[in-house]
Design a protein around this motif. Sequence first.
Motif, PDB file in Angstrom:
ATOM      1  N   ALA A 157       0.861  -1.190   0.000  1.00 42.32           N
ATOM      2  CA  ALA A 157       0.000   0.000   0.000  1.00 42.32           C
ATOM      3  C   ALA A 157       0.895   1.238   0.000  1.00 42.32           C
ATOM      4  O   ALA A 157       1.940   1.262   0.673  1.00 42.32           O
ATOM      5  N   LEU A 158       0.499   2.294  -0.749  1.00 44.09           N
ATOM      6  CA  LEU A 158       1.282   3.529  -0.827  1.00 44.09           C
ATOM      7  C   LEU A 158       1.102   4.291   0.472  1.00 44.09           C
ATOM      8  O   LEU A 158       0.000   4.723   0.802  1.00 44.09           O
ATOM      9  N   ARG A 159       2.197   4.437   1.240  1.00 44.94           N
ATOM     10  CA  ARG A 159       2.114   5.147   2.535  1.00 44.94           C
ATOM     11  C   ARG A 159       2.434   6.621   2.374  1.00 44.94           C
ATOM     12  O   ARG A 159       1.782   7.470   2.948  1.00 44.94           O
ATOM     13  N   LEU A 160       3.458   6.939   1.596  1.00 44.91           N
ATOM     14  CA  LEU A 160       3.898   8.329   1.466  1.00 44.91           C
ATOM     15  C   LEU A 160       4.253   8.624   0.018  1.00 44.91           C
ATOM     16  O   LEU A 160       4.751   7.753  -0.693  1.00 44.91           O
ATOM     17  N   CYS A 161       3.987   9.868  -0.381  1.00 45.77           N
ATOM     18  CA  CYS A 161       4.511  10.347  -1.663  1.00 45.77           C
ATOM     19  C   CYS A 161       5.320  11.593  -1.325  1.00 45.77           C
ATOM     20  O   CYS A 161       4.751  12.639  -0.979  1.00 45.77           O
ATOM     21  N   LEU A 162       6.648  11.441  -1.363  1.00 44.83           N
ATOM     22  CA  LEU A 162       7.526  12.508  -0.872  1.00 44.83           C
ATOM     23  C   LEU A 162       7.990  13.369  -2.032  1.00 44.83           C
ATOM     24  O   LEU A 162       8.344  12.846  -3.097  1.00 44.83           O
ATOM     25  N   GLY A 163       8.008  14.706  -1.791  1.00 51.43           N
ATOM     26  CA  GLY A 163       8.459  15.620  -2.832  1.00 51.43           C
ATOM     27  C   GLY A 163       7.310  16.019  -3.732  1.00 51.43           C
ATOM     28  O   GLY A 163       6.167  15.602  -3.547  1.00 51.43           O
ATOM     29  N   SER A 164       7.627  16.840  -4.710  1.00 51.37           N
ATOM     30  CA  SER A 164       6.605  17.331  -5.632  1.00 51.37           C
ATOM     31  C   SER A 164       7.221  17.503  -6.998  1.00 51.37           C
ATOM     32  O   SER A 164       8.435  17.375  -7.171  1.00 51.37           O
ATOM     33  N   LYS A 165       6.341  17.862  -7.975  1.00 46.58           N
ATOM     34  CA  LYS A 165       6.865  18.072  -9.323  1.00 46.58           C
ATOM     35  C   LYS A 165       7.749  19.310  -9.356  1.00 46.58           C
ATOM     36  O   LYS A 165       8.683  19.395 -10.164  1.00 46.58           O
ATOM     37  N   ALA A 166       7.500  20.233  -8.433  1.00 46.45           N
ATOM     38  CA  ALA A 166       8.357  21.427  -8.359  1.00 46.45           C
ATOM     39  C   ALA A 166       9.763  21.027  -7.937  1.00 46.45           C
ATOM     40  O   ALA A 166      10.765  21.518  -8.466  1.00 46.45           O
ATOM     41  N   THR A 167       9.809  20.110  -6.975  1.00 39.18           N
ATOM     42  CA  THR A 167      11.124  19.583  -6.555  1.00 39.18           C
ATOM     43  C   THR A 167      11.811  18.981  -7.765  1.00 39.18           C
ATOM     44  O   THR A 167      13.012  19.179  -7.989  1.00 39.18           O
ATOM     45  N   GLY A 168      11.056  18.176  -8.553  1.00 43.58           N
ATOM     46  CA  GLY A 168      11.621  17.522  -9.731  1.00 43.58           C
ATOM     47  C   GLY A 168      12.147  18.525 -10.731  1.00 43.58           C
ATOM     48  O   GLY A 168      13.206  18.333 -11.336  1.00 43.58           O
ATOM     49  N   ALA A 169      11.394  19.595 -10.925  1.00 47.06           N
ATOM     50  CA  ALA A 169      11.838  20.597 -11.897  1.00 47.06           C
ATOM     51  C   ALA A 169      13.145  21.244 -11.440  1.00 47.06           C
ATOM     52  O   ALA A 169      14.021  21.566 -12.244  1.00 47.06           O
ATOM     53  N   GLU A 170      13.284  21.430 -10.119  1.00 51.92           N
ATOM     54  CA  GLU A 170      14.490  22.097  -9.587  1.00 51.92           C
ATOM     55  C   GLU A 170      15.658  21.121  -9.441  1.00 51.92           C
ATOM     56  O   GLU A 170      16.794  21.436  -9.794  1.00 51.92           O
TER      57      GLU A 170
END
Length: 1403
Positions: A157-170
């Motif tokens: 089961a997915l417990r956490l989704c860490l970070g964001s697409k903004a993090t990815g862009a940076e």
Amino acid sequence: MTDSPDARSLVSASSQLNLMEVDAIDDKEFDIPQVDTPPTLESILNELEDEEEPFVLEDTCVLNTDNMDAHSCDTSSLASSDSGDPVHLKRKRRTVDLNPTVHGSVLRHSLLKGISAQIVSAADKVDAGLPTAITMAGVIAVGTSHGLALVFDTNQALRLCLGSKATGAEFGAVSALSINHDCSRLLCGFAKGQITMWDLANGKLLRTINDAHPPGTAILHVKFTDDPTLAVCNDSGGSVFELAFRRVMGMRSCDSRCLFSGSKGEVCSIEPLHAPPDFRDHPITHYSLLAMASLTKILVIGLKPSLKVWMTFPYSKSDPSSVPQLAWQFVPVQKTVNPILAFSKGDTVHFLLVKKEETGTIHVIKQRQFHLSCDIISLSWINSRTLVLVDSHEKLHVVDRPSQEILETLDLEQVQLVYNSRHFKSLATGGNVSQALALVGEKACYQSVSSHGGQIVYLGTKSAHIMALRNWRERIDCLLKQEHFVEALSLAWSFHEGTAKAVVGLFGDPVKRKGVVGDKMVEIIFQFTEHALKKCPEQGKIQVMEQHFHDVVPVLVDYCLLLQRPDLLFNQLYARLVENTVAKGVFLESLESYIVADRLGHLTTPIMRDLLAHYHGNGMMDSLERCIVHLDVTSLDIQQVVQVCWDNQLYDAMIYVFNSGMNDYITPMEKLFAVIGSPIREGRSLTEEEVVMGNKLLVYISCCLAGRAYPLGDIPEDLVVQVKNQVYEFLIRLHSADSSEEEEVFPFIRTLLHFDTREFLNVLAMTFEDFKNDKQALEYQQRIVDILLQVMVDNPDFTPSQVGGLFTFLARQLAKPDNTLFVNRKLFDQVLEFLCCPDDDSRHTERQQVLLELLHVGGVVQFNEERLLALAEKAKFYQICEFLYEKKHLYDKIIDCYLRDPLRKGEIFSYIHNLLSMPGYSPEEKQTVKDKVLQNMQELVTLDPSKLADLVVFHFTEEVRQIISEFQDDKLLYKFLSCLLEPREVHHPGTMLLLEHDLHELLLDLLSRFAPQHLLSFLQTSQHYRLKEAIQITQKYHHNEATAYLLEKKGDIQGAFDVLLETLKEKLSVLTAESDGGVEGDERLDDEEKTDSESTLTGVKDSLNDIIALCHRSSRNLDQQQREVLWFPLLETMMNSQRQGKGLGAKHTFEVLKELTMKVLNCMSSFISLPAIIQQILQDPVYGRGKLAEIQGLILGMLDTFTYEQTLLETTTSLLNHDLHWSLAHLRAAVTRGLHPRQDYCNICLQQYKRRQDSAEEIIVFSCGHLYHVQCLQQKDCGWGVASELQQRWSCYKCSSSKGGRGGPSSEQKRGRSTSLAQTRVTSVHHDAGAEADRKKVIVEATLDLHQEQSWDQLRCLYRGPSRLSILSELSHSNEKTGLLITAQPGSENFQLKLSPPPLFEE
């Protein structure tokens, strides 16, 4: 699937259980949308990301088309993808055969359906991007290409989704992940170099680290150590940094320390040593060890208490694109547990054992390495004995480390493994990495593989897969599911014996383990039996059914006996198999091999009864007999068995039953005697079966007398003496039990003697050896000897060989030192008379051999020697005479024996040679033998002249002339001399005496008389005759070819020519006479005359060939006039004969003569000018008249030759011009080319060539690329040639000096390359003082300056091998007379070709 895959796993059983769930995914639970048309692989690969840049997993490795076991993967997965290369989309699948040593399916491969579905869903719905990295501890974390980290629990089961697409862009894609040992922190490394730390309890971002390493490089690895405040990272610059996390007054910080700089060698893999919970207190953990793999070596360093390098280990040679791999594991070695580092680069896995010594130092010991025939891209331990490797073809190999055996190979093609090539090339920061690291990155998949607690997780582009070792029951059940019962039993037996590899789930002491596995095997045996009975073909050929059960039943029997469960075999199994008649038969037949091998000694009564009935009913009597003699007698129904044996002549079995079952050793003998006695008494020849019976009887008697049981084993000790006495008593019986009145006395001994005297006596001899101290036995022996003498002596029924055999046996017994037997001497004399009877000519050789054998075993003691010799001579027993003469040292008499004995005449030469060569004989004895040989020389030469010649060379060289003078017959003398004087490879001192001229000339004379055909070959091979005398001999017997050869050898070419020409004329006259006769008489010649004519023609051709060969050989050394004196008479002779032939009108002869004349003309044309030949022909009356039609062919031939030579000359000129132009064009291009300096500093003072801005200092650049100041060169004295400054010529200081010494013209000469022509000429200016002044002047003008010379050298290096020009130059120097390519002498002026200097002159 409730069994834990590895009981020693560090993850709880519940977490493992849920990770391994493979049930169907609920689409609603994971909110997976319906798709009308599933996308194709190409469309997915061609989709563009937000940045309008296609995301391609860069994998350059070519994938193999091998397969995976059908049973090694429980669930099918998405298709595997690659870098989009369509070749990879057409991979084929094949099935793998089971290994000869069965391991079954060792690894359980499962798709993590929940995680896989959510990776795909996240990419589609929230644009998380494709997965890039995975790590596993108590949880599983997956990093994506858009900078997100997805954390899943043990239930997928997915417990956490860490970070964001903004993090990815940076920050770019997640390039590395690490979870600490208590699953509280997650470290994420990014493609643009940042590192973030997350709290896994609440998903909070704790730290963002931007300055831990140089900017502009991607994070390749980030790893927690066992200390939660310490981590290490590795960037795409190849550097490694230590990250120390601090928290002071609520402020979180991170200190970075460089452990290894990428400038010293790029590190591309790091692995800290993690201790499992059981070994957290292990003394080595205090050092916080870290292994690092650079592109060239492995390093092991300790981070605590202070930074220290403990070991470096360079790689062996490997492919530069191979990926270095590291993996730690605590392994029990010799009762202690220590960490082992497994590392690989290429195809070899090395193992390093790391130990802490008592002194506090770390000691690293190299262990045995493991070689795999493929390139390894991933290496993980799954437990302390087993490794899992992935190769560049995406094949997964399970390897047992102690035995280095590959247990299983799976195909990971369907996983569609993610590669980390983008991060290794640091594409997100501009690709600023070295080529070497980028090349390694092509196959790097470090972040796609994570192992923890006996499980390994693999990340694919759209899925996650987990591997774990199956427990032992599961491995067996996998095989049973596929109905591979034989393999399942084999695998179970390996568990039972403790030889299986990668065993999981078997505990306790060995006895308990064997019990558990044994129960499982019994279960499999019953399943196999039921399956075999169920699957049996009900109708069809009986052979098919038999084959079906032959594949099953022996396996069942084997494992029942291995498990020592005969009760299972005879009760439950047999009870089931009896239902099928074929199965029952196969079962009973399969028991034979186990009974014979003594693995099954006792059968139950019902099975024994069925066995007898089945074997008897199917006529398998030999098999039945083999079984009976190995079975325990108590399990037999003796009466039934004896009856069956007697009815079917199973005598071995019958003997065994009587002996073992009733202790009766005599009855079997009586029964066997009954079989062979009557035909022997009646004088009939025995059948094959009766011969076998007789031999069996002899062996049985031998065993009984020697204390051994028949057919195998030993007689019980308490019965040995009793049995032996019983047998002796039986043998010496006066009459048999049911004897008739006419039966002769001692029937048993008589029967055995008639059956096989020699073997019976051998049996007695063996038993006489065994019982020397047994008084009773000695009495029996004497009694038997007396009976033997009574039966055999004076009995015409026995042959001399049989009687002789008896006395040989007696002589052997009497010759023994401890003999107790008594035999009357008169009997021996009687035997001697019998054997030497001269009236009886039958069996002469046999009687002689018998007597000889008797003498050799000591019979001489029993005989009077003088009488024996007289009898032997009278009976013509020459071998006996030899034996006696040898004792008396009368060796000359032995020679008479050899000469008289027709069978051994040929051996006389080797006997004489051995006697005269060996040191054991006195000079007097040798002399008597020599005299004897000389007396019998005529007889010996008739026998074998070649062997006699060898004998004379070795032993009679001084008597050669005497021997020759005594020969009466010249033919014999010729044979002897030709053998005596033939060349020998072995040089013996005596051969020097054979080099005398008169012997060779005598042989020459004899050859001329008896074998003229060998005369020429003798003259050519022998060197020991005088020419003058030899010529006289050959002339005396008119052997013209031989005379010509000798005259040529003497140097009288004209004389030799005249002799051969005379021969030719004679043969031509015979030919023309024959043709004349044929024309005048009847033109229809009969066959005989045709044959004569053919042989005459052949003779003419041979003579002509001989004379042409002579002219050829001689013409090379003669001038033009002398050549004409040879060739023209020959031509004249042929033309004369042709005139006569034409006049006679024999068409065939005329054509042949014409052909031969043309041959002479062709051969002449090589040595005599064509005008002279034409003139000679035109003077001839035959050709002088008419329209030159006769010589048309000759004229045309001359024109052809002229045309050919003209074409050859034109071609050669063209090639020379082409070569010269090529050489000069390249030379000009090389000389005029600009120079490019390698460095911008002077190679002597090492300063910039512009030392001062205002300086007008001159610099010199050489063609080699070295640059110098003029002043520096002047100081080093590198100028040479003419002294004036304008013409000063320089040489490069670095290139011309040897190890920094001075250079000049002489050092130019000493280079490894061959010096150019120009350099050679320059040197001659300095050294050739004796040359004329004008010549010297010309040479100086032709020399090149230094730059041109260096260009010249470079040109020569390009132009390897001799040019056509240089080859022709060499030809022009060659000696014209010999025609060989010999280099001319220095003083030679004989140059024919006027050529320009070649571009390359090979020294």
